[in-house]
Design a protein around this motif. Structure first.
Motif, short mmCIF file in Angstrom:
data_model
loop_
_atom_site.label_atom_id
_atom_site.label_comp_id
_atom_site.label_asym_id
_atom_site.label_seq_id
_atom_site.Cartn_x
_atom_site.Cartn_y
_atom_site.Cartn_z
N THR A 127 -32.69 -13.88 7.54
CA THR A 127 -32.55 -15.27 7.98
C THR A 127 -32.15 -15.34 9.46
OG1 THR A 127 -30.22 -15.38 7.30
CG2 THR A 127 -31.86 -15.97 5.66
N VAL A 128 -32.34 -14.23 10.18
CA VAL A 128 -32.05 -14.16 11.61
C VAL A 128 -33.38 -14.07 12.37
CG1 VAL A 128 -31.05 -12.74 13.45
CG2 VAL A 128 -29.79 -13.09 11.31
N PRO A 129 -33.58 -14.91 13.39
CA PRO A 129 -34.84 -14.84 14.13
C PRO A 129 -35.02 -13.49 14.82
CG PRO A 129 -33.65 -16.88 14.62
CD PRO A 129 -32.71 -16.01 13.84
N PRO A 132 -28.70 -24.77 11.70
CA PRO A 132 -29.39 -23.83 10.81
C PRO A 132 -30.88 -24.16 10.64
CG PRO A 132 -27.25 -24.36 9.90
CD PRO A 132 -27.43 -25.25 11.10
N LYS A 133 -31.22 -25.44 10.70
CA LYS A 133 -32.63 -25.82 10.60
C LYS A 133 -33.41 -25.23 11.78
CE LYS A 133 -35.74 -29.78 10.19
NZ LYS A 133 -35.84 -31.27 10.14
N GLU A 143 -37.25 -20.90 13.52
CA GLU A 143 -37.59 -19.69 14.28
C GLU A 143 -37.86 -18.52 13.35
OE1 GLU A 143 -38.00 -19.03 17.67
OE2 GLU A 143 -38.14 -21.23 17.70
N VAL A 144 -37.10 -18.45 12.26
CA VAL A 144 -37.27 -17.35 11.29
C VAL A 144 -38.68 -17.35 10.71
CG1 VAL A 144 -36.54 -16.56 9.00
CG2 VAL A 144 -34.83 -17.08 10.74
N LYS A 145 -39.25 -18.52 10.51
CA LYS A 145 -40.61 -18.60 9.95
C LYS A 145 -41.64 -17.93 10.87
CE LYS A 145 -39.80 -22.81 7.26
NZ LYS A 145 -40.14 -24.26 7.10
N LYS A 159 -35.32 -8.70 9.96
CA LYS A 159 -35.49 -7.62 8.97
C LYS A 159 -36.93 -7.13 8.91
CE LYS A 159 -34.85 -6.55 4.07
NZ LYS A 159 -36.24 -6.13 3.85
N GLU A 160 -37.90 -8.04 8.97
CA GLU A 160 -39.30 -7.64 8.86
C GLU A 160 -39.85 -7.12 10.19
OE1 GLU A 160 -41.44 -10.95 7.33
OE2 GLU A 160 -40.70 -10.69 5.27
N GLU A 161 -39.42 -7.70 11.30
CA GLU A 161 -39.92 -7.29 12.61
C GLU A 161 -39.35 -5.94 13.04
OE1 GLU A 161 -42.10 -8.71 14.78
OE2 GLU A 161 -42.62 -10.27 13.30
#
Length: 446
Positions: free
Chosen positions: A31-33, A161-162, A167-169, A174-176
């Motif tokens: 949930t972190v950009p 948070p929104k 930005e997370v989308k 974690k994925e990057e």
């Protein structure tokens, strides 16, 4: 029998699933950009333990040796246990988004306890903000409570948070950066990852460090990782040579030894030598570095205090030292000549085998080049430190700082060792008998 086998199978499956699933830290990192400049994972419970704090059920005990102001002690012993009930303090992730916005995110355990804790400690209820319950503190900190996850944001009012989840989308941390994510998710106390662009390094590089405690000491492990997860080797360093390490005095209080290649920044070596040895040493190094820089090999600086004033008055008069660098015979001879020309302008010079002696009473230098090692020695230095164990490592920094220099209650010992890719540093307070962070707090609040 079949029922028992089924129970065992389910147990094994559950254990396997828990081992394969991501940690709570990795859950937060999702949930972190991915655009953040740095990420910190903190285990507050471990930090508290390293400070000597002890959790037991719903209470917290602060060591009596910490002479905190009474109101501060009550505050800590009241707030931390409640926070521990309200959120998962063993996994908190902090991200520096840009120069203005920083946020921390955490998983919720009991929202009502958190709401009460916030209002009891000065937060104002701000109502709904972009679908989250918001609570504001003076100074710009806003805490948001959502569905199972909380956020503490210090930044512009429009950053919520929104905004973060939008930005997370586009890409989450974690994925990057799975390898970086894996590294900082293994923390027992604090783990840090910073982008190269935030540290004036290559933009695709991440500098990672893991801070934890062991046997009352603080241990820091670091490495550089590229965007593809490959560990970046220390290409400007090479293995230390045991023959050069043998010159280090056995009573040296400060040691720096590096295996250098031609890619090294010699200006940094010059600055270190000047800081450690003073004006004369800096000037002498400046005259011989053009010759030293022609070689690949081990370079070292080891210093020993001459008297009790050495640490409080770091003059060259108060320190004996050895500076040594491996080089071929021709460059070594040229370096000796350059040093002789420099020192000969200030002191009387006496030639000896392979070099010369220059100086006066209390300030005497012995400069030689023999057996492939150019050296400058001040004082009556006895060799023989146990440095062979560092052969093959690439950079070693050691410092034994006596009591009263930095801490009134004890001395500090620092050992940092850099290998092919990783750096490990241990900071200890010999003889304290308590965790280092607790000892430092006791020093502050004595």
């Amino acid at each position: 029998m079949k029922k028992k086998l089924l129970q065992i199978s389910l147990l094994v499956a559950a254990v396997a699933a828990s081992l394969c699933s991501c940690s709570r830290t990795e859950e937060l990192l999702a949930t972190v950009p991915a655009t953040g400049q740095g990420v910190i994972a903190v285990n507050i419970e471990s930090v508290a333990a390293a400070c000597g704090f002890e959790f037991k059920d719903t209470t917290l005990t602060v060591p009596a040796s910490l002479r905190l102001p009474a109101d501060s002690r009550v505050k800590i012993e009241t707030v931390l246990p409640k926070l521990r009930e309200a959120i998962d303090i063993s996994d908190v992730v902090i991200s520096t988004v840009d120069s203005r916005n920083v946020f921390a995110t955490f998983l919720l355990k009991d929202q009502e306890i958190l709401r009460k804790l916030l209002t009891e400690n000065g937060a104002s209820a701000l109502g709904d903000r972009d679908g989250f319950d918001a609570y504001g503190f003076d100074g710009g900190l806003t805490v948001y409570i959502g569905d199972g996850q909380g956020w503490a944001i210090n930044g512009s009012d429009s950053y919520t948070p929104k905004s973060i989840l939008t930005e997370v989308k586009k890409g989450n941390f974690k994925e990057e950066y799975p390898e970086v994510s894996s590294f900082i998710s293994e923390n027992k106390m604090i783990s840090i990852a910073a982008t190269g662009r935030a540290m004036n390094l290559a933009a695709d590089r991440w500098v990672c460090a893991d801070i934890q405690t062991k046997n009352n000491d603080i241990q820091i492990k670091g490495r550089s990782i590229d965007a593809d997860g490959k560990v970046i080797a220390n290409s400007s360093l090479t293995g230390l040579d045991a023959s050069a390490l043998a010159l280090v005095p056995d009573n040296a209080a400060i040691v720096l030894a590096a295996g250098l290649t031609k890619d090294i920044d010699w200006n940094s070596i010059l600055v270190i030598g000047a800081l450690a040895g003073g004006f004369q040493t800096g000037g002498m190094l400046e005259s011989v570095i053009p010759y030293i820089s022609k070689t690949d090999g081990t370079i070292e600086l080891a210093a020993t205090p001459v008297n009790s004033d050495a640490w409080i008055a770091p003059s060259i008069i108060n320190w004996d030292f050895v500076f040594a660098a491996q080089m071929n015979a021709a460059d070594g001879a040229s370096a000796v000549k350059a040093a002789r020309d420099y020192l000969g302008g200030m002191f009387a010079v006496t030639d000896i085998d392979n070099g010369f002696v220059a100086g006066m009473q209390g300030l005497r230098f012995r400069v030689t080049s023999a057996d492939g090692i150019f050296s400058i020695v001040k004082g009556d230095v006895k060799h023989g430190a146990d440095m062979k164990k560092f052969s093959g490592d690439r950079l070693v920094v050691k410092a034994d700082i006596p009591r009263g220099v930095l801490l009134r209650n004890g001395g500090l010992s620092v050992v940092s060792v850099t290998g092919e890719s990783d750096t490990e540093m241990t900071i200890s307070m010999p003889g304290s008998g308590v965790p280092l962070l607790q000892a430092v707090l006791e020093e502050i609040f004595r």
